[in-house]
Design a protein around this motif. Structure first.
Motif, mmCIF file in Angstrom:
data_model
loop_
_atom_site.group_PDB
_atom_site.id
_atom_site.type_symbol
_atom_site.label_atom_id
_atom_site.label_comp_id
_atom_site.label_asym_id
_atom_site.label_seq_id
_atom_site.Cartn_x
_atom_site.Cartn_y
_atom_site.Cartn_z
ATOM 1 N N MET A 273 56.593 51.081 33.119
ATOM 2 C CA MET A 273 55.362 51.155 32.847
ATOM 3 C C MET A 273 54.620 49.780 32.801
ATOM 4 N N ARG A 274 55.135 48.870 32.241
ATOM 5 C CA ARG A 274 54.594 47.650 32.221
ATOM 6 C C ARG A 274 54.348 46.991 33.675
ATOM 7 N N ALA A 275 55.324 47.095 34.588
ATOM 8 C CA ALA A 275 55.319 46.759 35.778
ATOM 9 C C ALA A 275 53.885 47.226 36.627
ATOM 10 N N LEU A 276 53.686 48.583 36.352
ATOM 11 C CA LEU A 276 52.476 49.123 37.134
ATOM 12 C C LEU A 276 51.442 48.594 36.540
ATOM 13 N N ALA B 248 50.893 45.635 35.270
ATOM 14 C CA ALA B 248 50.866 44.262 35.725
ATOM 15 C C ALA B 248 50.443 44.369 37.157
ATOM 16 N N ALA B 249 51.132 45.109 37.917
ATOM 17 C CA ALA B 249 50.539 45.010 39.227
ATOM 18 C C ALA B 249 48.884 45.530 39.464
ATOM 19 N N ALA B 250 48.627 46.326 38.479
ATOM 20 C CA ALA B 250 47.308 46.950 38.685
ATOM 21 C C ALA B 250 46.446 45.830 37.966
ATOM 22 N N ALA C 104 43.420 43.999 40.748
ATOM 23 C CA ALA C 104 42.136 44.124 40.230
ATOM 24 C C ALA C 104 41.471 42.508 40.250
ATOM 25 N N ALA C 105 42.395 41.488 39.938
ATOM 26 C CA ALA C 105 42.212 40.133 39.843
ATOM 27 C C ALA C 105 41.944 39.495 41.376
ATOM 28 N N ALA C 106 42.708 40.063 42.125
ATOM 29 C CA ALA C 106 42.615 39.693 43.743
ATOM 30 C C ALA C 106 41.255 40.158 44.263
ATOM 31 N N LEU C 107 41.138 41.574 43.890
ATOM 32 C CA LEU C 107 39.722 42.142 44.570
ATOM 33 C C LEU C 107 38.702 41.400 43.914
ATOM 34 N N ALA C 108 38.763 41.185 42.590
ATOM 35 C CA ALA C 108 37.677 40.397 42.270
ATOM 36 C C ALA C 108 37.276 39.002 42.505
#
Length: 44
Positions: A1-4, A6-8, A12-16
């Motif tokens: 769950m932590r990996a999910l 972290a990926a989200a 989000a940071a990349a899209l921003a």
């Protein structure tokens, strides 16, 4: 769950970042009408 999570957060940071660069726009300037030479011209 932590990996999910972290990926989200990473996505989000990349899209921003992409949206911020898009909003600011590219650098001003012109491109050269002449093609770039990739090889040295042969001398006869």
């Amino acid at each position: 769950m932590r990996a999910l999570k972290a990926a989200a957060v990473g996505l989000a940071a990349a899209l921003a970042l992409v949206f911020a660069v898009t909003a600011i726009g590219g650098p001003a300037g012109r491109t050269s009408p002449e093609p770039l030479l990739t090889t040295v011209p042969a001398h006869p």
